[in-house]
Design a protein around this motif. Structure first.
Motif, mmCIF file in Angstrom:
data_model
loop_
_atom_site.group_PDB
_atom_site.id
_atom_site.type_symbol
_atom_site.label_atom_id
_atom_site.label_comp_id
_atom_site.label_asym_id
_atom_site.label_seq_id
_atom_site.Cartn_x
_atom_site.Cartn_y
_atom_site.Cartn_z
ATOM 1 N N ILE A 1 2.291 12.392 -0.354
ATOM 2 C CA ILE A 1 1.749 11.155 0.201
ATOM 3 C C ILE A 1 0.875 10.463 -0.840
ATOM 4 C CG2 ILE A 1 0.158 10.227 1.925
ATOM 5 C CD1 ILE A 1 2.643 10.999 3.239
ATOM 6 N N LEU A 2 0.038 11.275 -1.507
ATOM 7 C CA LEU A 2 -0.866 10.716 -2.516
ATOM 8 C C LEU A 2 -0.070 10.009 -3.603
ATOM 9 C CD1 LEU A 2 -3.908 11.012 -2.484
ATOM 10 C CD2 LEU A 2 -3.697 12.744 -4.224
ATOM 11 N N SER A 3 1.071 10.622 -3.978
ATOM 12 C CA SER A 3 1.826 10.016 -5.067
ATOM 13 C C SER A 3 2.705 8.873 -4.582
ATOM 14 C CB SER A 3 2.664 11.068 -5.783
ATOM 15 O OG SER A 3 3.516 11.682 -4.875
ATOM 16 N N SER A 4 2.807 8.676 -3.266
ATOM 17 C CA SER A 4 3.575 7.524 -2.795
ATOM 18 C C SER A 4 2.644 6.353 -2.492
ATOM 19 C CB SER A 4 4.384 7.885 -1.554
ATOM 20 O OG SER A 4 3.544 8.000 -0.449
ATOM 21 N N SER B 1 -0.596 -3.229 -12.277
ATOM 22 C CA SER B 1 0.727 -2.639 -12.076
ATOM 23 C C SER B 1 0.619 -1.615 -10.957
ATOM 24 C CB SER B 1 1.186 -1.935 -13.346
ATOM 25 O OG SER B 1 0.458 -0.744 -13.485
ATOM 26 N N CYS B 2 1.762 -1.201 -10.424
ATOM 27 C CA CYS B 2 1.650 -0.194 -9.376
ATOM 28 C C CYS B 2 1.536 1.162 -10.035
ATOM 29 C CB CYS B 2 2.815 -0.256 -8.402
ATOM 30 S SG CYS B 2 4.362 0.318 -9.051
ATOM 31 N N SER B 3 0.400 1.804 -9.829
ATOM 32 C CA SER B 3 0.206 3.108 -10.424
ATOM 33 C C SER B 3 0.104 4.120 -9.296
ATOM 34 C CB SER B 3 -1.072 3.151 -11.239
ATOM 35 O OG SER B 3 -1.286 1.910 -11.827
ATOM 36 N N HIS B 4 0.646 5.279 -9.559
ATOM 37 C CA HIS B 4 0.602 6.311 -8.535
ATOM 38 C C HIS B 4 -0.251 7.466 -9.008
ATOM 39 C CE1 HIS B 4 3.937 4.421 -6.397
ATOM 40 N NE2 HIS B 4 4.325 4.081 -7.599
ATOM 41 N N PRO B 5 -1.155 7.937 -8.175
ATOM 42 C CA PRO B 5 -1.884 9.146 -8.544
ATOM 43 C C PRO B 5 -0.935 10.332 -8.482
ATOM 44 C CG PRO B 5 -2.477 8.456 -6.330
ATOM 45 C CD PRO B 5 -1.533 7.433 -6.866
ATOM 46 N N THR B 6 -1.253 11.432 -9.171
ATOM 47 C CA THR B 6 -0.373 12.591 -9.077
ATOM 48 C C THR B 6 -0.924 13.645 -8.118
ATOM 49 O OG1 THR B 6 -1.436 13.657 -10.936
ATOM 50 C CG2 THR B 6 0.490 12.338 -11.417
ATOM 51 N N GLY B 7 -2.246 13.778 -8.049
ATOM 52 C CA GLY B 7 -2.804 14.724 -7.091
ATOM 53 C C GLY B 7 -2.633 16.174 -7.483
ATOM 54 N N THR B 8 -2.006 16.421 -8.647
ATOM 55 C CA THR B 8 -1.739 17.811 -9.001
ATOM 56 C C THR B 8 -3.006 18.557 -9.403
ATOM 57 O OG1 THR B 8 -1.186 17.005 -11.179
ATOM 58 C CG2 THR B 8 0.631 17.480 -9.714
ATOM 59 N N MET C 1 0.834 -1.203 0.000
ATOM 60 C CA MET C 1 0.000 0.000 0.000
ATOM 61 C C MET C 1 0.871 1.257 0.000
ATOM 62 S SD MET C 1 -2.937 1.310 0.094
ATOM 63 C CE MET C 1 -3.332 3.024 0.218
ATOM 64 N N TYR C 2 1.645 1.437 1.017
ATOM 65 C CA TYR C 2 2.532 2.604 0.997
ATOM 66 C C TYR C 2 3.970 2.130 1.023
ATOM 67 C CZ TYR C 2 0.989 1.508 5.704
ATOM 68 O OH TYR C 2 0.595 0.847 6.821
ATOM 69 N N GLU C 3 4.829 3.006 0.577
ATOM 70 C CA GLU C 3 6.207 2.571 0.422
ATOM 71 C C GLU C 3 7.060 3.049 1.573
ATOM 72 O OE1 GLU C 3 7.626 3.336 -3.463
ATOM 73 O OE2 GLU C 3 5.647 2.999 -4.309
ATOM 74 N N GLU C 4 8.139 2.333 1.772
ATOM 75 C CA GLU C 4 9.048 2.707 2.839
ATOM 76 C C GLU C 4 9.838 3.932 2.397
ATOM 77 O OE1 GLU C 4 12.365 0.531 5.609
ATOM 78 O OE2 GLU C 4 11.602 -0.452 3.841
ATOM 79 N N PHE C 5 10.039 4.874 3.283
ATOM 80 C CA PHE C 5 10.814 6.052 2.922
ATOM 81 C C PHE C 5 12.294 5.780 3.084
ATOM 82 C CE2 PHE C 5 7.063 8.806 4.295
ATOM 83 C CZ PHE C 5 6.506 8.680 3.047
ATOM 84 N N LEU C 6 13.062 6.261 2.118
ATOM 85 C CA LEU C 6 14.504 6.097 2.224
ATOM 86 C C LEU C 6 15.069 6.993 3.314
ATOM 87 C CD1 LEU C 6 15.390 5.975 -1.532
ATOM 88 C CD2 LEU C 6 15.085 4.131 0.077
ATOM 89 N N GLU C 7 14.258 8.011 3.682
ATOM 90 C CA GLU C 7 14.735 8.955 4.682
ATOM 91 C C GLU C 7 15.073 8.255 5.998
ATOM 92 O OE1 GLU C 7 15.403 11.868 4.005
ATOM 93 O OE2 GLU C 7 15.522 12.930 5.906
ATOM 94 N N ASP C 8 14.240 7.291 6.397
ATOM 95 C CA ASP C 8 14.501 6.566 7.648
ATOM 96 C C ASP C 8 15.836 5.839 7.560
ATOM 97 O OD1 ASP C 8 11.979 7.416 8.280
ATOM 98 O OD2 ASP C 8 11.019 5.546 7.674
ATOM 99 N N ILE C 9 16.103 5.274 6.376
ATOM 100 C CA ILE C 9 17.361 4.562 6.187
ATOM 101 C C ILE C 9 18.525 5.555 6.212
ATOM 102 C CG2 ILE C 9 18.646 3.098 4.592
ATOM 103 C CD1 ILE C 9 15.895 2.214 3.482
ATOM 104 N N ALA C 10 18.317 6.696 5.525
ATOM 105 C CA ALA C 10 19.394 7.672 5.405
ATOM 106 C C ALA C 10 19.814 8.228 6.763
ATOM 107 C CB ALA C 10 18.966 8.810 4.484
ATOM 108 N N GLN C 11 18.860 8.341 7.675
ATOM 109 C CA GLN C 11 19.206 8.921 8.984
ATOM 110 C C GLN C 11 20.144 8.019 9.771
ATOM 111 O OE1 GLN C 11 18.581 11.874 10.098
ATOM 112 N NE2 GLN C 11 16.751 12.664 9.106
ATOM 113 N N THR C 12 20.188 6.718 9.449
ATOM 114 C CA THR C 12 20.992 5.801 10.255
ATOM 115 C C THR C 12 22.051 5.069 9.438
ATOM 116 O OG1 THR C 12 19.307 4.134 9.885
ATOM 117 C CG2 THR C 12 19.150 5.351 11.919
ATOM 118 N N ASN C 13 22.321 5.527 8.195
ATOM 119 C CA ASN C 13 23.240 4.745 7.357
ATOM 120 C C ASN C 13 24.695 4.887 7.797
ATOM 121 O OD1 ASN C 13 25.013 6.292 5.134
ATOM 122 N ND2 ASN C 13 23.291 7.533 5.801
ATOM 123 N N GLY C 14 25.542 4.003 7.288
ATOM 124 C CA GLY C 14 26.933 3.960 7.700
ATOM 125 C C GLY C 14 27.755 5.166 7.271
#
Lengths: 266, 230
Positions: free
Chosen positions: B54-57, B66-73, A1-14
């Motif tokens: 957030i909407l686009s993620s 397929s994984c499609s993302h809305p743009t929300g613009t 559903m939602y994706e993991e943010f790279l930001e969390d990884i970046a805050q703790t990377n080597g």
């Protein structure tokens, strides 16, 4: 559903402690060299060096790193198919001319071109992911300020940054609640639930935006944010590593400039 | 739909940056003017940016799988106008490339043109043309958002076609082929996004219409009429 943010990884990377500019020079330099190269070898070389750095120096898990390539891969494969079919030149392996102004063909040159673009995407993405997983946004704000990005934009960017995490939290809760009530059973239902979720989150985040301005006013907000950045020392070893990487990559770009996949040039 | 890092040759990446810059500068100028007039607008704009991100993620429940993302613009263009949307979009696209590894840095200019300028502009024009007609309000939102999405995808296809013209038929036939191959995911996506954003809009009208009144998105009578219907 939602994706993991790279930001969390970046805050703790080597590589967190390495100077921000050095990491940016390595990443952006890699991207530029990929774009300047005329052969498929330099992007692959750059991608393998940066992948090693990401996996061993920044200590990112292989699985996480691999998953980041799924979306770029699918995009690259689809577009490269078009490039292979459209461009021409060299030996013709297959062709189809349904209309006078429209013809599809697979030739040695078109395969070369397609493969080269595909490798360039991989090289470029590895440079981008290198920056993404090693440099947290908070460090980039400091850099942006030093580069005199207009203050309005910077303020807006920081509020967006902050609200992303706030909204995400709200969204997760709403989503879980909906899933538990079987809100995503059928396609129709999932559209309805998804829209309700977005709507309620939009209203909630709007209200939290209003709360934010009240809280900031109470603390004497004058229209300017203070950025308290940490300055990271420039150390000898990282400078050497970045310099060696960029010089080696440039050499590869120059040496391999005429090499193609099928029928290497003179 | 984002173009990925490394896909465009260097000169095309630079050209799209040059095209994107004037409208970004104009957007920043407008942003400054709005903030001078109404300081409270900043957090609200920020929250909208966060919302677009957030909407686009999120992965939309998509037809093609397929994984499609809305743009929300589209929604942002309706609320704040196309130029400010382009600034918000530029920031969001930067965050997307660094948070999610979607898009890229050298191709950021091209992505700003397609997702931040042409898409919202198309959506805004549709909205302005239909706002004062007797057409149903939600239908107007649906059309604006779906068209913003579709035009984003047309522009991306054009950007790809210009960079990689076909041997026979040149740019035109490669444009057709790029459009065809991406239509599979993008056309259903645009329709779903239009429906979703129209429903979001309906939800806002029912629960917190003062937001829409404050931004003067639709005339007051129209919103009031829509509320009494529900």
């Amino acid at each position: 559903m939602y994706e993991e943010f790279l930001e969390d990884i970046a805050q703790t990377n080597g590589l967190r402690g390495v100077n921000t500019y050095l990491k940016l020079i390595a990443g952006i330099g890699a991207i530029l060299l990929c774009l300047l190269s005329t052969s498929y070898i330099p992007p692959l070389f750059i991608a393998s060096v940066l992948s090693m750095a990401i996996l061993y120096l920044a200590r990112i898990e292989l699985r996480t790193y691999g998953e980041l390539f799924i979306v770029p891969f699918s995009f690259a494969v689809m577009s490269v198919v078009v490039i292979v079919l459209l461009s021409g030149g060299g030996e013709v392996y297959w062709s189809w001319n349904p209309l006078p102004w429209f013809s599809l063909s697979i030739t040695s040159e078109s395969i070369n071109e397609g493969f080269f673009v595909f490798c360039r995407v991989i090289g470029g993405m590895s440079g981008l992911i290198f920056i993404a997983v090693t440099t947290p946004m908070t460090d980039l704000f400091v850099v942006m300020k030093q580069f005199r990005i207009p203050e309005v934009v910077l303020d807006l960017a920081m509020i967006i940054y902050r609200s992303i995490f706030m909204i995400m939290e709200q969204l997760k809760q709403t989503y879980q609640a909906q899933v538990m009530r079987l809100g995503y059973g059928s396609f129709r239902e999932s559209i309805q639930s998804f829209a309700t979720m977005c709507g309620s989150v939009f209203i909630a985040s709007w209200e939290s935006g209003e709360d934010l301005i009240r809280a900031m006013d109470a603390r004497c907000y004058s229209g300017k944010f203070a950025i308290l950045g940490e300055t990271r020392p420039v150390e000898f070893l990282p400078v050497l590593a970045v310099a060696v990487f960029l010089i080696l990559s440039s050499l590869v770009v120059v040496i391999s400039r005429n090499i193609t996949l099928i029928g290497a040039g003179p | 739909m984002h173009i990925m890092e490394g896909f465009l040759p260097l000169y095309w990446a630079v050209i799209w940056w040059i095209i994107a810059l004037p409208s970004l500068i104009f957007g920043i100028y407008q942003l400054k003017k709005i903030l001078e007039a109404d300081r409270e607008a900043l957090p609200l704009l920020g929250v909208t940016g966060g919302f677009i991100f957030i909407l686009s993620s999120l992965k939309l429940p998509s037809v093609t799988g397929s994984c499609s993302h809305p743009t929300g613009t589209g929604l942002s263009a309706i609320c704040f106008g196309p130029w400010i949307t382009s600034v918000i979009c530029a920031i969001v696209l930067l965050f997307q490339s660094l948070f999610l590894a979607h898009g890229g840095l050298s191709v950021l200019g091209a992505n700003i043109v397609s997702m931040g300028i042409v898409g919202p502009l198309a959506g805004y024009i549709v909205y302005r043309a239909l706002r004062d007609t007797r057409l149903n309000m939600y239908l107007v939102v649906f059309l604006a958002c779906a068209l913003a999405d579709l035009f984003t995808y047309f522009t991306t296809s054009l950007e790809l076609a210009l960079a990689y013209p076909a041997e026979v038929g040149g740019i035109a036939s490669s444009f057709v082929l790029f459009m065809g191959i991406f239509a599979v995911t993008q056309v259903p996506l645009a329709i779903v996004e239009g429906v979703v954003l129209a429903l979001v809009f309906k939800y806002i009208v029912q629960l917190k219409p003062d937001i829409l009144l404050r931004l003067k998105v639709f005339p007051e009578e129209k919103i009031r009429a829509a509320r009494s219907e529900a």
